[in-house]
Design an enzyme around this catalytic site. Structure first.
Site, PDB file in Angstrom:
ATOM      1  N   ARG A  32       0.061  27.049 -49.725  1.00 52.92           N
ATOM      2  CA  ARG A  32       0.412  27.594 -51.038  1.00 52.92           C
ATOM      3  C   ARG A  32       1.758  28.306 -50.921  1.00 52.92           C
ATOM      4  NH1 ARG A  32      -1.369  33.119 -53.688  1.00 52.92           N
ATOM      5  NH2 ARG A  32      -0.141  32.822 -55.571  1.00 52.92           N
ATOM      6  N   GLU A  49      -0.561  37.245 -59.679  1.00 56.33           N
ATOM      7  CA  GLU A  49      -0.774  38.685 -59.884  1.00 56.33           C
ATOM      8  C   GLU A  49       0.098  39.318 -60.955  1.00 56.33           C
ATOM      9  OE1 GLU A  49      -0.621  40.920 -56.288  1.00 56.33           O
ATOM     10  OE2 GLU A  49      -2.204  39.760 -55.335  1.00 56.33           O
ATOM     11  N   ASN A  59      -6.506  36.915 -55.659  1.00 56.52           N
ATOM     12  CA  ASN A  59      -6.056  37.504 -54.402  1.00 56.52           C
ATOM     13  C   ASN A  59      -6.863  38.777 -54.193  1.00 56.52           C
ATOM     14  OD1 ASN A  59      -4.130  35.527 -54.692  1.00 56.52           O
ATOM     15  ND2 ASN A  59      -2.467  36.919 -55.246  1.00 56.52           N
ATOM     16  N   GLU A 113      -5.395  34.394 -51.921  1.00 63.15           N
ATOM     17  CA  GLU A 113      -4.822  35.276 -50.888  1.00 63.15           C
ATOM     18  C   GLU A 113      -5.901  36.204 -50.361  1.00 63.15           C
ATOM     19  OE1 GLU A 113      -1.446  37.749 -51.927  1.00 63.15           O
ATOM     20  OE2 GLU A 113      -0.458  36.071 -52.919  1.00 63.15           O
TER      21      GLU A 113
HETATM   22  C1  BGC Z   1       1.024  39.527 -53.148  1.00 66.97           C
HETATM   23  C2  BGC Z   1       1.817  39.179 -51.916  1.00 66.97           C
HETATM   24  C3  BGC Z   1       1.825  40.377 -50.971  1.00 66.97           C
HETATM   25  C4  BGC Z   1       0.391  40.624 -50.525  1.00 66.97           C
HETATM   26  C5  BGC Z   1       0.224  41.805 -49.584  1.00 66.97           C
HETATM   27  C6  BGC Z   1      -0.217  40.337 -52.885  1.00 66.97           C
HETATM   28  O1  BGC Z   1      -0.211  41.442 -53.724  1.00 66.97           O
HETATM   29  O2  BGC Z   1       0.763  38.393 -53.917  1.00 66.97           O
HETATM   30  O3  BGC Z   1       3.094  38.796 -52.296  1.00 66.97           O
HETATM   31  O4  BGC Z   1       2.659  40.220 -49.889  1.00 66.97           O
HETATM   32  O5  BGC Z   1      -0.425  40.866 -51.645  1.00 66.97           O
HETATM   33  O6  BGC Z   1       0.622  42.981 -50.203  1.00 66.97           O
END
Ligand code: BGC
Length: 451
Positions: free
Chosen positions: A74, A163, A298, A356
């Site tokens: 991704r 997000e 995420n 994520e």
């Molecule tokens: C985001 C990423 C970030 C990760 C860790 C998420 O909020 O999509 O870009 O690096 O978390 O903070």
């Protein structure tokens, strides 16, 4: 039981966090190019000018993905790399870069999951009012159409937004991310509405332009978990999760998901925010509410809640003294990967993908030249076991993307935090697979049976 046979195992990144080449080949500037250069905004003044230099090193990075056994990758497209001014003229060299990357992935049997927007908003459009401008819907639609037309013959999995909670909450409300503003609700609420409308419009465009497309969305929001299995605590957690608070509403999951997945704003949000929604918002819900093939989320951690005898009916429990934390000081709460997907699937009834999850740890290259990161393996093992339980208990769970493929630019934290399966030495750009990367390979090979 375990995970479904066609479960997708991958890892994720985002353009500004890894690409570098900030001023090369006709790329326009993003708000992060600007913000990271403002004194005092980012840890030690770090910028994404070079980052992991992935723009030049992508063939080697794809080789490493292959070595880890990733089935999917991704990544996000940099809007100003493709359209330097955010609208109008197209930068052919930007298209060429992503074409090369996509071809390299496909050559290696790695399925590309493309996020259209992961925060690096074109600086030129910021000057035109960014998401507060109703034209932003059209800007995003045109950009989406360009991506669909160019990459849609090979990319079938698209994610509209990453997000919105964070790019609006941190960027325009709290002000610690680009562009660093602190705007009132009279600006923030219309912005949120335009983003949701842009999401719906983009889903439509993708469906009309990409044959056999699968479209998803990747919002966030820390899950609220029941303190006990009592029906009262379960209901309290559910309520806490989906109630839009008056303060800090930008970080809530329901405000950003209900319109897209259920076709309505949550009542708890309308109570405080309806007065700021742009005229005709009810009509727009038809556009916003488009069928999705998967709902991404995420999730990094959550908080425990119990039923309480107060107006809201719930109360958050404080974390016990000495509660385990990651390097970035986020609590380690594996149950978030049980309760998050469980509650979200119950509410939205849409196939779920963890877009994520991961942690930052104090990773170093040891004397033996390796990166030993038992904390990451332990964290992932615990979280993935909880995720597997959620799947076994009935949530329709389709995949998992580890954040991140490699150490990278952690926004306002600069290069201080290391979230990768691959260690990056930023002086030399040397990559080293961490122990956890090899372990993740065994998780993928066994479809989660080694957990
Ligand atoms: C985001 C990423 C970030 C990760 C860790 C998420 O909020 O999509 O870009 O690096 O978390 O903070």
């Amino acid at each position: 039981m375990g995970f479904r046979k066609d479960f997708i195992w991958g890892a994720a990144t985002a353009s500004y966090q890894i690409e570098g080449a900030a001023y090369e080949d006709g790329k326009g500037l993003s708000i992060w190019d600007r913000f990271s250069h403002e004194p005092g905004k980012v840890f030690d003044g770090h910028t994404g000018d070079v980052a992991c230099d992935h723009y030049h090193r992508y063939p080697d990075d794809v080789k490493l993905m292959k070595e880890i056994g990733l089935q999917a990758y991704r990544f996000s497209l940099s809007w100003p790399r493709l359209m330097p001014e955010g609208k109008g003229a197209v930068n052919q060299k930007g298209l060429d870069f992503y074409n090369r990357l996509i071809d390299e992935l496909l050559k290696n049997d790695i399925r590309p999951f493309v996020t259209l927007f992961h925060w690096d908003f074109p600086a030129a459009l910021q000057s035109l009012g960014a998401w507060e401008n109703p034209d932003s819907v059209k800007w995003f639609e045109d950009y989406t159409a360009l991506c669909a037309r160019t990459f849609g013959d090979r990319v079938k999995d698209f994610i509209t937004f990453n997000e919105p909670q964070c790019f609006i909450g941190l960027g325009y409300d709290v002000g610690v991310h680009a562009p660093g503003y602190q705007l009132p609700n009279s600006s923030l609420v219309p912005m949120s509405h335009h983003i949701l409308k842009a999401h719906g419009t983009a889903v439509r465009a993708l469906r009309s332009l990409v044959p056999e497309v699968r479209v998803g969305y990747a919002p966030c929001g820390d899950p609220c978990m029941p303190a006990t299995n009592s029906p009262e605590d379960m209901e309290a957690a559910r309520k806490a999760y989906f109630t839009v608070p008056e303060k800090g509403w930008t970080f809530n999951v329901a405000w950003w998901s209900d319109p897209a997945l259920l076709g309505c704003y949550p009542e708890s949000g309308l109570k405080h925010l309806e007065k700021y929604l742009p005229h005709g918002w009810q009509e727009d819900l038809k556009t916003i509410h488009q069928p999705l093939d998967f709902y991404g989320q995420n999730i990094y951690n959550g908080r425990y809640y119990k039923a309480a005898d107060n107006e809201q009916g719930f109360e958050m429990l404080p974390l016990p003294v000495g509660f385990p934390k990651t390097a970035i000081q986020w609590p380690i709460t594996p149950d978030a990967l049980y309760w998050g997907p469980t509650f979200l699937y119950e509410r939205y009834k849409t196939p779920f993908i963890m877009t994520e999850n991961g942690l930052s740890a104090h990773d170093v290259v040891s004397l033996d030249g390796k990166v030993h990161d038992p904390n990451r393996q332990d964290f992932l093992n615990r979280y993935l076991l909880a995720y597997k339980r959620a799947a076994e208990d009935g949530a329709d769970i389709r995949g998992y993307f580890h954040w991140s493929l490699m150490d990278n630019y952690e926004w306002a934290h600069g290069y201080k935090e290391r979230f990768g399966l691959i260690h990056v030495d930023y002086e030399t750009q040397q990559r080293t697979l961490k122990d956890s990367a090899y372990w993740y390979r065994s998780v993928i090979e066994s479809n989660g049976e080694v957990l």
